[in-house]
Design an enzyme around this catalytic site. Structure first.
Site, PDB file in Angstrom:
ATOM      1  CD  GLU A 139      41.606  32.554  39.656  1.00  0.00           C
ATOM      2  OE1 GLU A 139      41.781  32.868  40.806  1.00  0.00           O
ATOM      3  OE2 GLU A 139      40.516  32.868  38.996  1.00  0.00           O
ATOM      4  NE  ARG A 140      48.615  34.618  44.340  1.00  0.00           N
ATOM      5  CZ  ARG A 140      49.196  35.891  44.658  1.00  0.00           C
ATOM      6  NH1 ARG A 140      50.644  35.970  44.914  1.00  0.00           N
ATOM      7  NH2 ARG A 140      48.423  36.778  44.659  1.00  0.00           N
ATOM      8  CB  CYS A 163      39.008  38.835  43.494  1.00  0.00           C
ATOM      9  SG  CYS A 163      38.136  37.663  42.735  1.00  0.00           S
ATOM     10  CG  ASN A 189      36.293  33.226  39.394  1.00  0.00           C
ATOM     11  OD1 ASN A 189      37.060  34.294  39.650  1.00  0.00           O
ATOM     12  ND2 ASN A 189      36.899  32.319  40.212  1.00  0.00           N
ATOM     13  CG  ASN A 216      43.199  32.402  46.052  1.00  0.00           C
ATOM     14  OD1 ASN A 216      42.671  33.002  45.153  1.00  0.00           O
ATOM     15  ND2 ASN A 216      44.521  32.858  46.326  1.00  0.00           N
ATOM     16  CG  ASN A 224      35.427  36.798  37.538  1.00  0.00           C
ATOM     17  OD1 ASN A 224      34.971  37.552  36.612  1.00  0.00           O
ATOM     18  ND2 ASN A 224      36.472  36.284  37.081  1.00  0.00           N
ATOM     19  CG  HIS A 272      47.597  38.143  36.634  1.00  0.00           C
ATOM     20  ND1 HIS A 272      46.668  37.137  36.647  1.00  0.00           N
ATOM     21  CD2 HIS A 272      47.170  39.195  37.311  1.00  0.00           C
ATOM     22  CE1 HIS A 272      45.622  37.740  37.440  1.00  0.00           C
ATOM     23  NE2 HIS A 272      46.178  38.927  37.905  1.00  0.00           N
ATOM     24  CG  ASN A 301      45.814  39.653  41.393  1.00  0.00           C
ATOM     25  OD1 ASN A 301      45.942  40.469  40.368  1.00  0.00           O
ATOM     26  ND2 ASN A 301      44.994  38.710  41.210  1.00  0.00           N
ATOM     27  CG  ASN A 319      46.851  34.520  39.814  1.00  0.00           C
ATOM     28  OD1 ASN A 319      46.100  33.833  40.410  1.00  0.00           O
ATOM     29  ND2 ASN A 319      47.194  35.846  40.547  1.00  0.00           N
ATOM     30  CB  CYS A 344      41.019  34.821  36.216  1.00  0.00           C
ATOM     31  SG  CYS A 344      42.382  35.797  37.349  1.00  0.00           S
ATOM     32  N   GLY A 345      39.045  37.488  36.481  1.00  0.00           N
ATOM     33  CA  GLY A 345      38.775  38.974  36.299  1.00  0.00           C
ATOM     34  C   GLY A 345      40.069  39.971  36.000  1.00  0.00           C
ATOM     35  CB  THR A 346      42.840  40.297  38.434  1.00  0.00           C
ATOM     36  OG1 THR A 346      43.175  38.943  38.920  1.00  0.00           O
ATOM     37  CG2 THR A 346      42.402  41.250  39.503  1.00  0.00           C
ATOM     38  N   GLY A 347      42.987  38.567  35.729  1.00  0.00           N
ATOM     39  CA  GLY A 347      43.814  37.830  34.477  1.00  0.00           C
ATOM     40  C   GLY A 347      43.237  38.534  33.471  1.00  0.00           C
TER      41      GLY A 347
HETATM   42  N1  LIG Z   1      43.749  33.690  42.746  1.00  0.00           N
HETATM   43  C1  LIG Z   1      44.056  35.274  42.677  1.00  0.00           C
HETATM   44  C2  LIG Z   1      42.950  35.821  43.341  1.00  0.00           C
HETATM   45  C3  LIG Z   1      41.674  35.796  42.509  1.00  0.00           C
HETATM   46  C4  LIG Z   1      41.516  36.409  41.438  1.00  0.00           C
HETATM   47  C5  LIG Z   1      40.530  36.049  40.353  1.00  0.00           C
HETATM   48  N2  LIG Z   1      39.636  34.920  40.800  1.00  0.00           N
HETATM   49  C6  LIG Z   1      39.877  37.255  39.521  1.00  0.00           C
HETATM   50  O1  LIG Z   1      38.722  37.319  39.343  1.00  0.00           O
HETATM   51  O2  LIG Z   1      40.543  38.296  39.479  1.00  0.00           O
HETATM   52  C7  LIG Z   1      45.409  35.456  43.508  1.00  0.00           C
HETATM   53  O3  LIG Z   1      45.747  34.695  44.169  1.00  0.00           O
HETATM   54  O4  LIG Z   1      46.055  36.515  42.907  1.00  0.00           O
END
Ligand SMILES: N[C@H](CCC[C@H](N)C(=O)O)C(=O)O
Length: 284
Positions: A216-217, A75, A13, A66, A77, A167, A165, A198, A225-228
């Site tokens: 991802e959004r 984010c 990512n 993004n 990652n 999910h 963010n 997301n 996606c780390g938060t994911g």
């Molecule tokens: N697309 C996500 C932001 C990047 C999150 C993702 N790349 C991560 O590692 O958490 C959003 O609009 O909320």
């Protein structure tokens, strides 16, 4: 205009990082720059742009944009790569320090020898579970766990979690059959999520291990996606598939993250952070 950058990634990512301790960008340049640098044909190629910048409330600040130029609030990652960069460049001196995001401050801990950080652990704070705070449309302020959610004639079960963010998590029997390309772009813009969302599909292997894919959004399919991954483990625990206070191995397309929703309520994420390239982006 020549813009110095570092391309870094967390499990594939990737983002283009610009160090605003050493370079200036105007606010109105940020969204167009994110779209330009992300373009694999005419730019550098990445999932977006991340700014590493001074902060009044933390040791270092992060902003994430993004691929489509939209700004995300967090984010995972990206945080690991910002932590790697900040320590290796001497922006911070301690191995533990705080990073400001639009979703609040987090604490990072870097691992590895002093000139090459290989892994980072981040205390991502508490997940946000109330419907209105995700945000998601709906009258009550309850949690969204295994709620029926029909889309394109597919009867799905939704669990919604925010890590700052939003999910939308859906459990599937086999990750290989997850309707990511068909439903990802539809759900991410579903009106039930007023700020978009997301979209993650998860296969449970055991209470210690899950498979994960993401749309991802603002960026579409990414390698990780780390938060994911944090949201997916929280959702797995809320649905009784995993337990609190122990690390769950999340298998993403680009590699593994270790995630623990601890008894104190905080979600811990541990994983790699890598530098891919350093250079100058020529922006005409
Ligand atoms: N697309 C996500 C932001 C990047 C999150 C993702 N790349 C991560 O590692 O958490 C959003 O609009 O909320």
């Amino acid at each position: 205009m020549k813009i110095p950058f570092t391309k870094m990634h967390g499990l594939g990512n990737s983002y283009i990082y610009v160090d605003l301790f050493a370079f200036h960008l105007e606010e109105q340049q940020l969204a167009p720059l994110a779209m330009e640098v992300s373009d694999v044909n005419t730019g550098i190629g990445s999932d977006g742009l991340i700014l590493i910048q001074p902060s009044r409330v933390a040791d270092v600040g992060m902003r994430i944009f993004n691929k489509d130029g939209s700004e995300g609030k967090n984010c995972g990652n990206g945080l690991r790569c910002v932590a790697k960069y900040a320590y290796e460049k001497g922006i911070v001196e301690n191995r533990s320090f705080t990073i400001e995001t639009k979703a609040g401050n987090v604490t990072a801990h870097v691992h590895g020898d002093s000139d090459t950080i290989t892994e980072v652990t981040v205390d991502m704070g508490n997940p946000i579970l109330n419907r209105n705070a995700i945000p998601m449309q709906g009258s009550n302020d309850e949690q969204v766990v295994a709620e029926s959610f029909e889309v394109s004639h597919h009867p799905l079960e939704l669990t919604a979690v925010s890590m700052g963010n939003p999910h939308a998590i859906f459990f599937v029997e086999d990750i290989k059959d997850a309707p990511l390309l068909e439903l990802g772009p539809v759900i991410t813009n579903d009106q039930r999520f007023p700020e978009g969302v997301n979209v993650e599909f998860v296969e449970i292997v055991s209470e210690h291990e899950i498979h994960f894919r993401v749309w991802e959004r603002g960026s579409g399919v990414t390698q990780a996606c780390g938060t994911g991954a944090c949201a997916a483990v929280v959702a797995s625990i809320l649905n009784g598939y995993a337990k609190r206070n122990q690390f769950v191995c999340v298998h993403l397309s680009g590699g593994d993250l270790m995630i623990n929703w601890a008894n104190d309520g905080h979600v811990w994420m541990k994983g790699k952070a890598e530098t891919a390239a350093i250079g100058e982006f020529i922006w005409s």
